[in-house]
Design an enzyme around this catalytic site. Structure first.
Site, PDB file in Angstrom:
ATOM      1  N   GLY A 131      34.170   7.269 -30.141  1.00  0.00           N
ATOM      2  CA  GLY A 131      33.472   8.134 -29.193  1.00  0.00           C
ATOM      3  C   GLY A 131      31.958   7.983 -29.170  1.00  0.00           C
ATOM      4  O   GLY A 131      31.280   8.779 -28.532  1.00  0.00           O
ATOM      5  N   CYS A 142      32.073  -6.243 -29.121  1.00  0.00           N
ATOM      6  CA  CYS A 142      31.173  -6.526 -30.257  1.00  0.00           C
ATOM      7  C   CYS A 142      31.576  -7.883 -30.824  1.00  0.00           C
ATOM      8  O   CYS A 142      31.751  -8.056 -32.014  1.00  0.00           O
ATOM      9  CB  CYS A 142      31.207  -5.414 -31.304  1.00  0.00           C
TER      10      CYS A 142
HETATM   11  C1  LIG Z   1      35.591  -1.338 -29.793  1.00  0.00           C
HETATM   12  S1  LIG Z   1      36.584   0.054 -30.047  1.00  0.00           S
HETATM   13  C2  LIG Z   1      35.796   1.249 -29.031  1.00  0.00           C
HETATM   14  C3  LIG Z   1      34.552   1.880 -29.603  1.00  0.00           C
HETATM   15  C4  LIG Z   1      34.056   3.046 -28.780  1.00  0.00           C
HETATM   16  N1  LIG Z   1      33.844   2.705 -27.389  1.00  0.00           N
HETATM   17  C5  LIG Z   1      32.778   3.641 -29.321  1.00  0.00           C
HETATM   18  O1  LIG Z   1      31.690   3.347 -28.817  1.00  0.00           O
HETATM   19  O2  LIG Z   1      32.853   4.449 -30.260  1.00  0.00           O
HETATM   20  C6  LIG Z   1      38.009  -0.347 -29.122  1.00  0.00           C
HETATM   21  C7  LIG Z   1      39.003   0.775 -28.978  1.00  0.00           C
HETATM   22  O3  LIG Z   1      40.017   0.350 -28.070  1.00  0.00           O
HETATM   23  C8  LIG Z   1      41.201   1.017 -28.417  1.00  0.00           C
HETATM   24  N2  LIG Z   1      42.302   0.311 -27.721  1.00  0.00           N
HETATM   25  C9  LIG Z   1      42.943  -0.834 -28.078  1.00  0.00           C
HETATM   26  N3  LIG Z   1      43.855  -1.161 -27.147  1.00  0.00           N
HETATM   27  C10 LIG Z   1      43.777  -0.229 -26.173  1.00  0.00           C
HETATM   28  C11 LIG Z   1      44.467  -0.023 -24.953  1.00  0.00           C
HETATM   29  N4  LIG Z   1      45.419  -0.869 -24.546  1.00  0.00           N
HETATM   30  N5  LIG Z   1      44.155   1.060 -24.212  1.00  0.00           N
HETATM   31  C12 LIG Z   1      43.196   1.927 -24.627  1.00  0.00           C
HETATM   32  N6  LIG Z   1      42.524   1.778 -25.783  1.00  0.00           N
HETATM   33  C13 LIG Z   1      42.809   0.719 -26.529  1.00  0.00           C
HETATM   34  C14 LIG Z   1      41.226   0.966 -29.915  1.00  0.00           C
HETATM   35  O4  LIG Z   1      42.065   1.980 -30.437  1.00  0.00           O
HETATM   36  C15 LIG Z   1      39.735   1.193 -30.240  1.00  0.00           C
HETATM   37  O5  LIG Z   1      39.503   2.529 -30.517  1.00  0.00           O
END
Ligand SMILES: C[S@@+](CC[C@H](N)C(=O)[O-])C[C@H]1O[C@@H](n2cnc3c(N)ncnc32)[C@H](O)[C@@H]1O
Length: 438
Positions: free
Chosen positions: A258, A375
């Site tokens: 988040g 990232c």
């Molecule tokens: C790079 S992290 C996001 C970090 C977040 N945006 C932040 O700034 O704190 C990627 C996220 O994508 C989620 N994720 C992976 N596959 C997904 C999908 N098919 N649909 C939605 N979320 C997904 C993961 O659970 C993870 O929390």
């Protein structure tokens, strides 16, 4: 469970390297066995260090031992790395590092191996030339797996060494001031009054503060009042690039934990934000962060690649896709990533990113903007992904970002260590105003 820092470090490293657990899972569990902050910090420093220098620690052991310790003795092999790391990289007196490590061996049921461990560590102490890796293969010299090194060498013919060296550095602690609660200059003054050293080095990110030293953030001014969040400076560009405003309908499709969700709402508190993530457990952190910062979003556990399961039919003005990726840009913060990720993971991730991008594009209103972020430093997840998407979608155009480089036409690649930021990638896509969306 043990309360001995070296025993815990050896077990953590074993859990990560041999069992495939992430360090962010293994380390906090081990830290709960320790009751004081210096020991917890020491455990972290040793585990991070072993992850950062694993190939060199392995190479040294293989020069000093006829064969590595295997099967139930594997934790003792990691204990040797723990011992060598202390001797070479920490300011612990050699005699203490050696005797504590030998003591830890007894606890790891290595009674019969204490002589061997003692002998290996004494050899390391006596032979500093063991650390001369100038003629070693690049994977050992730079402490990265061969496949990742090859990818980086191909993609960054003049910068790959700089990236690998940046990955070995300790990451700084960056804060993002919550502008909906306090002016960044007032917050900086509060830090000064509290005697905390900081700088504000990035002109394009006025609410961004870099602390001179890492510390427990719950002790910083205004933590409980939500005056700031911890977030790397590279990630702090997302909400600004997306150009968010009150009244917009915004989708943050991969939102957990988040960080960017909250930033969007700090800049546009009256936006209508849908925050989605596939992992319900990770969404708990999103709820915590929203509550601490006093912000509101419609939080949904769902798959961004399957909008028919959750989408209510109203188009979004802005979409942030901070997609799951190799995390190859944040290796300095998560030094275990290089060992946990496998070459074959990349194509699976690329396919998932492509699906999320395709599906969410259909939810964007004509004239709307979508920010694709990772990232990662791997072109397959970044520029190549966007290049292909643009070829397939005539209603999409790439918005030039201020710091985008001419040699990388399909987005802005931040390299790890650049302005002391994490490695990150951004591509901003806009949808033509007369696009025929469903
Ligand atoms: C790079 S992290 C996001 C970090 C977040 N945006 C932040 O700034 O704190 C990627 C996220 O994508 C989620 N994720 C992976 N596959 C997904 C999908 N098919 N649909 C939605 N979320 C997904 C993961 O659970 C993870 O929390």
């Amino acid at each position: 469970m043990s309360r001995n820092v070296r025993v815990l470090a050896a077990r953590c490293c074993f859990d990560v390297i041999d069992q495939g657990m992430s360090l962010s899972e293994a380390l906090p569990k081990a830290q709960t066995q320790l009751d004081n902050a210096p020991d917890k910090a020491l455990l972290q420093e040793i585990c991070f260090g072993v992850m950062r220098y694993l190939p060199q620690l392995e190479a040294i052991c293989s020069q000093l031992m006829s064969k590595p310790l295997i099967k139930q003795l594997r934790p003792l092999q990691f204990l040797l790395y723990v011992g060598i790391y202390q001797l070479k990289f920490m300011r612990i007196p050699d005699h203490a590092a050696i005797s504590e490590t030998v003591e830890a061996a007894r606890e790891l049921k290595g009674q019969s191996l204490t002589k061997l461990i003692n002998a290996v560590l004494r050899n390391v102490q006596r032979q500093p030339q063991l650390f001369d890796f100038s003629a070693a293969p690049a994977a050992v010299q730079y402490n990265h797996p061969g496949w990742l090194l090859n990818h980086l060498q191909q993609a960054y013919t003049t910068q790959w060494q700089q990236i690998l060296e940046a990955n070995q550095q300790k990451a700084p602690l960056w804060l993002r001031v919550n502008v909906s609660k306090i002016n960044p200059t007032d917050y900086a003054a509060a830090l000064t009054r509290a005697g905390i050293e900081y700088s504000r080095p990035l002109a394009d990110l006025p609410a961004t503060i870099k602390l001179a030293q890492a510390q427990d953030v719950t002790g910083l001014p205004g933590y409980a009042d939500g005056w700031f969040s911890v977030q790397d400076a590279a990630a702090q560009h997302a909400a600004l690039l997306l150009d968010v405003n009150d009244g917009q309908r915004i989708l943050d499709a991969c939102c957990a934990p988040g960080g960017k969700t909250c930033h969007i709402l700090e800049l546009a508190p009256h936006a209508e934000l849908t925050a989605l993530d596939k992992e319900p457990k990770r969404l708990l952190r999103v709820h915590d962060n929203l509550a601490r910062l006093g912000l509101n979003a419609n939080v949904i556990a769902a798959d961004a690649a399957e909008p028919q399961q959750w989408w209510q039919g109203q188009l979004f003005d802005r979409i942030l896709l901070d997609v799951p990726c190799s995390a190859s840009g944040v290796i300095r913060r998560h030094p275990d990533i290089r060992w946990l990720r496998k070459k074959t993971d990349i194509e699976v991730l690329v396919a998932l990113q492509q699906r999320i991008l395709q599906q969410c594009w259909a939810l964007l209103a004509p004239g709307g903007k979508l920010l694709y972020a990772t990232c990662s430093v791997l072109p397959a997840e970044n520029g190549q992904q966007i290049e292909l998407f643009l070829q397939q979608h005539s209603d999409a155009s790439l918005v030039q970002l201020p710091k985008q480089r001419s040699e990388q036409p399909f987005g802005w690649q931040i390299l790890p260590g650049e302005q002391d930021m994490d490695g990150f990638f951004y591509a901003l896509l806009s949808k033509s105003a007369n696009s025929e969306t469903q």
